[in-house]
Design an enzyme around this catalytic site. Structure first.
Site, short mmCIF file in Angstrom:
data_model
loop_
_atom_site.label_atom_id
_atom_site.label_comp_id
_atom_site.label_asym_id
_atom_site.label_seq_id
_atom_site.Cartn_x
_atom_site.Cartn_y
_atom_site.Cartn_z
N ARG A 8 0.84 -1.18 0.00
CA ARG A 8 0.00 0.00 0.00
C ARG A 8 0.89 1.25 0.00
O ARG A 8 2.08 1.17 0.29
CB ARG A 8 -0.90 0.01 1.23
CG ARG A 8 -1.92 -1.12 1.25
CD ARG A 8 -2.53 -1.25 2.65
NE ARG A 8 -3.19 0.01 3.02
CZ ARG A 8 -3.37 0.38 4.30
NH1 ARG A 8 -2.94 -0.38 5.29
NH2 ARG A 8 -3.99 1.52 4.57
N SER A 10 0.66 3.89 2.02
CA SER A 10 0.76 4.62 3.29
C SER A 10 2.21 4.64 3.78
O SER A 10 3.02 3.79 3.42
CB SER A 10 -0.12 3.95 4.35
OG SER A 10 0.42 2.70 4.74
N LYS A 79 -1.98 -9.08 10.43
CA LYS A 79 -3.36 -9.11 10.91
C LYS A 79 -4.36 -8.70 9.82
O LYS A 79 -5.56 -8.93 9.96
CB LYS A 79 -3.52 -8.21 12.14
CG LYS A 79 -3.24 -6.75 11.92
CD LYS A 79 -3.32 -5.99 13.24
CE LYS A 79 -3.04 -4.50 13.06
NZ LYS A 79 -4.02 -3.82 12.23
N ASP A 80 -3.86 -8.10 8.73
CA ASP A 80 -4.74 -7.73 7.62
C ASP A 80 -4.95 -8.86 6.63
O ASP A 80 -5.77 -8.72 5.72
CB ASP A 80 -4.15 -6.53 6.86
CG ASP A 80 -4.14 -5.25 7.70
OD1 ASP A 80 -4.97 -5.15 8.62
OD2 ASP A 80 -3.31 -4.36 7.42
N THR A 123 -10.46 5.15 18.20
CA THR A 123 -9.91 3.87 17.76
C THR A 123 -10.75 3.35 16.60
O THR A 123 -11.95 3.64 16.51
CB THR A 123 -9.87 2.83 18.88
OG1 THR A 123 -9.39 1.58 18.35
CG2 THR A 123 -11.24 2.59 19.48
N LEU A 126 -13.01 -2.47 17.21
CA LEU A 126 -14.04 -2.87 18.17
C LEU A 126 -13.41 -3.47 19.42
O LEU A 126 -13.86 -3.22 20.54
CB LEU A 126 -14.96 -3.92 17.54
CG LEU A 126 -16.08 -3.42 16.61
CD1 LEU A 126 -16.79 -4.61 16.01
CD2 LEU A 126 -17.06 -2.55 17.38
N ARG A 127 -12.37 -4.28 19.22
CA ARG A 127 -11.70 -4.90 20.36
C ARG A 127 -11.20 -3.85 21.34
O ARG A 127 -11.46 -3.94 22.55
CB ARG A 127 -10.53 -5.75 19.85
CG ARG A 127 -9.59 -6.25 20.96
CD ARG A 127 -8.38 -6.97 20.38
NE ARG A 127 -7.59 -6.13 19.49
CZ ARG A 127 -6.70 -5.23 19.91
NH1 ARG A 127 -6.50 -5.04 21.20
NH2 ARG A 127 -6.01 -4.52 19.03
N ARG A 128 -10.49 -2.85 20.84
CA ARG A 128 -9.95 -1.81 21.71
C ARG A 128 -11.07 -1.01 22.37
O ARG A 128 -10.96 -0.63 23.54
CB ARG A 128 -9.04 -0.88 20.91
CG ARG A 128 -7.75 -1.55 20.45
CD ARG A 128 -7.02 -0.68 19.46
NE ARG A 128 -5.78 -1.32 18.99
CZ ARG A 128 -5.21 -1.07 17.82
NH1 ARG A 128 -5.78 -0.20 16.99
NH2 ARG A 128 -4.09 -1.67 17.48
N ARG A 145 -10.31 7.17 11.63
CA ARG A 145 -9.60 6.59 10.50
C ARG A 145 -8.46 7.51 10.10
O ARG A 145 -8.30 8.60 10.62
CB ARG A 145 -10.55 6.39 9.30
CG ARG A 145 -11.58 5.29 9.47
CD ARG A 145 -10.99 3.89 9.43
NE ARG A 145 -10.20 3.63 8.25
CZ ARG A 145 -10.69 3.16 7.10
NH1 ARG A 145 -11.98 2.92 6.98
NH2 ARG A 145 -9.89 2.93 6.06
N GLY A 146 -7.67 7.08 9.14
CA GLY A 146 -6.54 7.87 8.68
C GLY A 146 -5.24 7.19 9.05
O GLY A 146 -5.21 6.25 9.86
N ASN A 147 -4.13 7.65 8.46
CA ASN A 147 -2.84 7.06 8.79
C ASN A 147 -2.43 7.43 10.21
O ASN A 147 -3.09 8.25 10.87
CB ASN A 147 -1.77 7.45 7.76
CG ASN A 147 -1.53 8.96 7.71
OD1 ASN A 147 -1.49 9.64 8.74
ND2 ASN A 147 -1.36 9.48 6.51
N THR A 150 -1.91 11.15 10.96
CA THR A 150 -3.18 11.87 10.93
C THR A 150 -3.93 11.67 12.24
O THR A 150 -4.49 12.62 12.81
CB THR A 150 -4.06 11.39 9.76
OG1 THR A 150 -3.40 11.67 8.53
CG2 THR A 150 -5.41 12.07 9.77
N ARG A 151 -3.93 10.46 12.75
CA ARG A 151 -4.62 10.17 14.01
C ARG A 151 -3.95 10.90 15.18
O ARG A 151 -4.63 11.46 16.04
CB ARG A 151 -4.64 8.67 14.27
CG ARG A 151 -5.38 7.87 13.22
CD ARG A 151 -5.47 6.41 13.58
NE ARG A 151 -5.72 5.58 12.43
CZ ARG A 151 -6.00 4.29 12.47
NH1 ARG A 151 -6.06 3.68 13.64
NH2 ARG A 151 -6.22 3.60 11.37
N CYS A 237 -12.49 -7.92 12.17
CA CYS A 237 -12.83 -6.56 12.54
C CYS A 237 -14.24 -6.46 13.13
O CYS A 237 -14.53 -5.57 13.90
CB CYS A 237 -12.71 -5.63 11.34
SG CYS A 237 -11.01 -5.38 10.77
#
Length: 311
Positions: A8, A10, A79-80, A123, A126-128, A145-147, A150-151, A237
């Site tokens: 990707r 990013s 994990k993806d 975040t 959902l887990r977090r 969302r975002g890189n 950005t977060r 997810c």
């Protein structure tokens, strides 16, 4: 020989890919690598991740390019990568795993216990979100969302009081940002968190042989157990399960926690197994989860998310 590498666009993905290339060049002097960036559904769909009912949103297009011989191999956050990748492909290499911990980033250096009442925490997981609510039920958790940068900037700008990220991402980007490390006891990570997966064609013996030179045996063993568990309970997810395997002194321990929708109920199983049979351990833990109520928890999550998506 020049290898085409897919990833990707990013900053994190490029940092991970450049690290992999650097390690490969140490083991294969004279080989050259060219990076090809590919846009995925996860890059263009701005919805909260848990609302996207589709696997592999960050890897499908890239792995398709591998299968069609447009590139030689792909570098992913493990994990993806879903369990049902094409049979023509293989996870040829799992390099040394980074930290599997999550971290809390705040503007003023608070930790989760000292952050102000009713603070807003961002975040995409959902887990977090559930894990935060179990420790601080007053906190307001919102999707972000975002890189990574950005977060972080959303905290600096005051849009969020805090965000939670994977420590591995901060490390790989070399970011100097204040953060508190969250324990894996309170925040068991997503299966495979902190690890990379290098995917190539299953019949490409030359590339597989090259990639195997940077494989980390311990990391491979641990993620095999975690992914087997994830396969068994069909987590992802949209259904938060925390899982962490640790290989040490010839033994393999797998700890798994699943949460109810409101976070008030959780199921935790810790089991030790044969280090040479990590997938068996993951499947054994999955079977135990089934026996003590994972199906009911999963059903409640599906119903809750379906209702949320109708709004």
């Amino acid at each position: 020989m020049t290898f085409l590498v897919g990833t990707r666009g990013s900053k994190l993905s490029l940092a991970q890919t450049n690290w992999v290339i650097s390690e490969l060049q140490k083991q294969n002097p004279g080989s050259e690598f060219e990076i090809k960036t590919i846009t995925t559904k996860g890059d263009t769909d701005t919805r909260a991740l848990f609302t996207i009912d589709q696997k592999g949103i960050f890897e499908k297009e890239i792995d398709k390019a591998v299968a069609e011989k447009q590139i030689d191999f792909a570098v992913h956050s493990l994990k993806d990568v879903p369990s049902d990748i094409s049979k023509s492909l293989t996870i040829a290499c799992v390099p040394k795993r980074e930290s599997a911990n999550d971290v809390l980033i705040t503007k003023d250096g608070f930790n989760l216990k000292t952050i102000p009442l009713n603070a807003v925490v961002g975040t995409s997981s959902l887990r977090r979100a559930v894990q935060v609510s179990r420790i601080r039920p007053d906190v307001v958790v919102k999707p972000v969302r975002g890189n990574i940068e950005t977060r972080i900037n959303k905290v600096i700008d005051g849009k969020f009081d805090a965000i939670i990220l994977a420590e591995a991402g901060i490390s790989r980007l070399g970011l100097d940002v204040k953060h508190s490390v969250l324990s894996t006891k309170d925040f068991p990570p997503s299966p495979g968190q902190g690890a990379l997966a290098i995917v190539c064609r299953a019949d490409d013996d030359k590339t597989i042989s090259m990639l195997k030179k940077i494989e980390d045996k311990k990391s491979r063993i641990e993620i095999e157990a975690e992914r087997a568990l994830s396969d068994y309970v069909e987590s992802g997810c949209r259904f938060p399960v925390g899982a962490l395997a640790i290989a040490n002194s010839g033994m393999l321990k797998l700890t798994v926690t699943a949460y109810s929708v409101d976070g008030k109920k959780s199921i935790t199983i810790e089991k030790t197994g044969d280090i040479d049979k990590p997938r068996n351990l993951g499947q054994d833990v999955g079977e135990e989860l089934q026996k003590i109520g994972i199906a009911e928890i999963a059903s409640n999550w599906r119903e809750s998310l379906d209702e949320w998506n109708k709004k």
